[in-house]
Motif scaffolding. Structure first.
Motif, PDB file in Angstrom:
ATOM      1  N   GLU A 197      73.065  57.761 -59.108  1.00  0.00           N
ATOM      2  CA  GLU A 197      74.252  57.807 -58.249  1.00  0.00           C
ATOM      3  C   GLU A 197      74.722  56.407 -57.871  1.00  0.00           C
ATOM      4  O   GLU A 197      75.928  56.145 -57.798  1.00  0.00           O
ATOM      5  CB  GLU A 197      73.953  58.586 -56.973  1.00  0.00           C
ATOM      6  CG  GLU A 197      74.011  60.086 -57.102  1.00  0.00           C
ATOM      7  CD  GLU A 197      73.861  60.759 -55.750  1.00  0.00           C
ATOM      8  OE1 GLU A 197      74.802  61.441 -55.303  1.00  0.00           O
ATOM      9  OE2 GLU A 197      72.797  60.581 -55.141  1.00  0.00           O
TER      10      GLU A 197
ATOM     11  N   ALA B  83      78.322  54.512 -59.097  1.00  0.00           N
ATOM     12  CA  ALA B  83      79.287  53.957 -58.148  1.00  0.00           C
ATOM     13  C   ALA B  83      79.615  52.502 -58.480  1.00  0.00           C
ATOM     14  O   ALA B  83      80.779  52.079 -58.377  1.00  0.00           O
ATOM     15  CB  ALA B  83      78.742  54.071 -56.727  1.00  0.00           C
TER      16      ALA B  83
ATOM     17  N   CYS C  36      81.517  51.198 -51.742  1.00  0.00           N
ATOM     18  CA  CYS C  36      82.193  51.519 -53.013  1.00  0.00           C
ATOM     19  C   CYS C  36      82.001  52.968 -53.425  1.00  0.00           C
ATOM     20  O   CYS C  36      82.389  53.350 -54.528  1.00  0.00           O
ATOM     21  CB  CYS C  36      81.699  50.598 -54.137  1.00  0.00           C
ATOM     22  SG  CYS C  36      79.981  50.888 -54.625  1.00  0.00           S
ATOM     23  N   GLY C  37      81.387  53.777 -52.564  1.00  0.00           N
ATOM     24  CA  GLY C  37      81.186  55.175 -52.909  1.00  0.00           C
ATOM     25  C   GLY C  37      80.188  55.817 -51.974  1.00  0.00           C
ATOM     26  O   GLY C  37      79.722  55.194 -50.993  1.00  0.00           O
ATOM     27  N   TYR C  38      79.855  57.072 -52.268  1.00  0.00           N
ATOM     28  CA  TYR C  38      78.931  57.837 -51.435  1.00  0.00           C
ATOM     29  C   TYR C  38      78.031  58.674 -52.340  1.00  0.00           C
ATOM     30  O   TYR C  38      78.424  59.080 -53.443  1.00  0.00           O
ATOM     31  CB  TYR C  38      79.694  58.778 -50.487  1.00  0.00           C
ATOM     32  CG  TYR C  38      80.679  58.064 -49.601  1.00  0.00           C
ATOM     33  CD1 TYR C  38      80.319  57.617 -48.330  1.00  0.00           C
ATOM     34  CD2 TYR C  38      81.986  57.823 -50.036  1.00  0.00           C
ATOM     35  CE1 TYR C  38      81.232  56.956 -47.512  1.00  0.00           C
ATOM     36  CE2 TYR C  38      82.900  57.165 -49.225  1.00  0.00           C
ATOM     37  CZ  TYR C  38      82.516  56.725 -47.973  1.00  0.00           C
ATOM     38  OH  TYR C  38      83.419  56.063 -47.181  1.00  0.00           O
TER      39      TYR C  38
ATOM     40  N   ARG D  92      90.094  50.276 -53.937  1.00  0.00           N
ATOM     41  CA  ARG D  92      89.086  51.335 -53.981  1.00  0.00           C
ATOM     42  C   ARG D  92      89.659  52.653 -53.459  1.00  0.00           C
ATOM     43  O   ARG D  92      90.716  52.698 -52.807  1.00  0.00           O
ATOM     44  CB  ARG D  92      87.868  50.939 -53.149  1.00  0.00           C
ATOM     45  CG  ARG D  92      88.141  50.921 -51.659  1.00  0.00           C
ATOM     46  CD  ARG D  92      86.945  50.510 -50.826  1.00  0.00           C
ATOM     47  NE  ARG D  92      87.313  50.433 -49.407  1.00  0.00           N
ATOM     48  CZ  ARG D  92      86.499  50.056 -48.442  1.00  0.00           C
ATOM     49  NH1 ARG D  92      85.261  49.688 -48.722  1.00  0.00           N
ATOM     50  NH2 ARG D  92      86.912  50.021 -47.188  1.00  0.00           N
ATOM     51  N   GLU D  93      88.930  53.721 -53.729  1.00  0.00           N
ATOM     52  CA  GLU D  93      89.290  55.021 -53.161  1.00  0.00           C
ATOM     53  C   GLU D  93      89.248  54.927 -51.635  1.00  0.00           C
ATOM     54  O   GLU D  93      88.383  54.244 -51.074  1.00  0.00           O
ATOM     55  CB  GLU D  93      88.309  56.091 -53.631  1.00  0.00           C
ATOM     56  CG  GLU D  93      88.404  56.432 -55.103  1.00  0.00           C
ATOM     57  CD  GLU D  93      89.698  57.159 -55.445  1.00  0.00           C
ATOM     58  OE1 GLU D  93      90.140  58.006 -54.631  1.00  0.00           O
ATOM     59  OE2 GLU D  93      90.267  56.863 -56.512  1.00  0.00           O
TER      60      GLU D  93
END
Length: 479
Positions: free
Chosen positions: A281, A285, A427-429, A461-462
């Protein structure tokens, strides 16, 4: 000063927004400090991020700031902004426990440089933040402070050693926090708490006492707030023998736009070469973040690992010996108060020979040279902050093994030794909703460049998820 910023509670506003609001007289430092203190009261029983929380002293500072703003005479770029300082940053008249029950609580004779700079600029210091024993853990476990927890998931650690600072920033305890870092202690909690931090070039922010690889840095929710804070924290102080010469850096030019990324040579480091393996994960990311850079016109090249287990072990073993000597000097009754994990780690060095200590110490220089050489071909290097997400709060380290305590710092510690600036940005989860941190490292002294690249990524980024709220508020919101 009573107009409130539409759509946002005062405690949620960035430092940049607060200063603009003070300038327009939309609200006052007193109103903001009251809002932050109220929010802290709702959160703190869950997070246990603070030490020396002093509401009355904070309001006294805020009232003085309010009068300066009414006269149009703010002291500096952060006048009236609520902030925290880490336990190990001395504040005059207060004890500095260093996270451990073994330290004698003697009032500090003077403010350390970061504390002096924020006071000179009118910052409202309302509390200090917790840390583990001697700052030698990447968690909130401490023999002195209550166990700090991560606001995204109270069963998880906020990281460390700037544990309370990371939790406080993510929870919205005001916009500005100061932590320290000798192997990842700013970036690890930033990555696991989903905030932003900059570990600056060694000596960019003066600190006392100075030490090889040790840096102070801003911990904030946004890149812009860290850039603002750098205007204050980077002012020189002769007490730091490693302090860089004073330099007029245009910190306010941190937002160079996404065009900053076009044509950059970016190294992508997906394996540290030592320690724990990167979880899928986390890797996914970081690879997704690299694609953001590519779409913006950067040239991304995957790098081979440059750290080795021997380098990591050498630094670990030298730090063990340093801590063993420190603990050996304590009276027996005080040594027993040190966290057992730290005692076992330090005492494992008791039988090291002089040659073994020398060889261990040599790995600091080896790491420095190797890191500089590996990064030479690139403007910036992207990597995970940590190979794993936040681990259970009660554990002192991801391995829970005092003989393998640093297996998660292979991506962060090289830049302490090479003296290069390195940031952490969300940068993500994970599938559980835990933040993942992207590390952005630059060439030595290019602190502003790292901020500019981080800001470009922040724009591209999102959109990040909403910040966590105190459990009772979250339940009320659902209802």
């Amino acid at each position: 000063m009573t107009k409130q910023s539409p759509g946002h509670a005062l405690h949620e506003l960035s430092a940049v927004q607060l200063i603009e609001g003070y300038r327009r007289r939309d609200f006052s430092p007193v109103e903001v400090t009251q809002a932050v203190l109220g929010h802290v009261e709702r959160w703190e029983k869950h997070l246990q991020a603070l030490y020396l929380l002093r509401p009355e002293r904070a309001l006294e500072q805020a009232r003085a700031s309010e009068q300066r703003w009414l006269r149009g005479e703010p002291l500096g770029p952060i006048d009236g902004v609520p902030l925290t300082l880490k336990d190990n940053i001395a504040t005059e008249g207060d004890p500095t426990p260093l996270g451990t029950a073994a330290v004698e609580l003697i009032p500090a004779a003077a403010d350390a440089p970061p504390a002096a700079r924020v006071r000179e600029s009118g910052g409202v210091v309302f509390a200090k933040t917790t840390m583990p024993d001697y700052g030698m853990l990447s968690s909130g476990a401490s023999s002195f402070h209550a166990l700090a927890r991560n606001p995204w998931d109270l069963t998880r650690t906020p990281g460390g050693s700037s544990a309370g600072a990371g939790a406080a920033a993510a929870a919205g305890y005001g916009p500005l926090h100061v932590g320290t870092d000798i192997g990842g202690s700013l970036r690890l909690p930033a990555g696991w708490c989903g905030i932003f931090t900059l570990k600056p070039s060694l000596g960019r922010i003066p600190i006392d006492p100075p030490y090889m690889g040790r840096a102070a840095g801003p911990m904030t929710r946004t890149v812009g707030d860290s850039a603002l804070f750098m205007q204050v924290l980077s002012r020189p102080d002769s007490r730091d023998s490693m302090n860089l010469p004073a330099q007029d850096i245009a910190w306010d030019r941190f937002d160079a736009g996404v065009g900053k990324l076009k044509g950059l040579r970016i190294g992508l480091l997906l394996e540290a070469g030592c320690g724990l393996a990167v979880l899928p994960e986390v890797r996914a990311a970081i690879e997704a973040a690299a694609r953001v850079f590519e779409r913006a016109g950067a040239h991304v090249t995957t790098m081979p690992p440059f750290m080795t287990q021997g380098m990591l072990d050498g630094m670990d073993h030298f730090w063990r010996m340093r801590s063993h000597i420190d603990l050996k000097a304590l009276p027996p009754e005080r040594k027993t108060k040190v966290l057992p994990y730290i005692r076992e780690w330090a005492d494992s060095a008791a039988g090291m020979s002089g040659e073994a200590v020398f060889r261990a110490f040599s790995q600091f220089h080896n790491t420095r040279v190797t890191t500089v050489n590996a990064c030479r071909a690139f403007d910036y290097v992207l990597s995970p902050v940590s190979p794993v997400p936040a681990f259970p709060a009660e554990l002192p380290s991801p391995t829970n093994d005092p003989l393998r305590p640093l297996e998660h710092i292979g991506f962060t510690v090289p830049y302490n030794m090479s003296e290069q600036p390195a940031a952490s940005i969300q940068c993500g989860y994970t599938k559980e909703g835990w933040p993942i941190g992207l590390q952005i490292a630059g060439q030595r002294f290019d602190d502003l460049g790292v901020l500019q690249v981080s800001r470009a990524f922040e724009l591209l980024r999102e959109p990040p998820r909403p910040w966590p709220q105190p459990p009772s508020e979250a339940l009320e919101h659902v209802d």
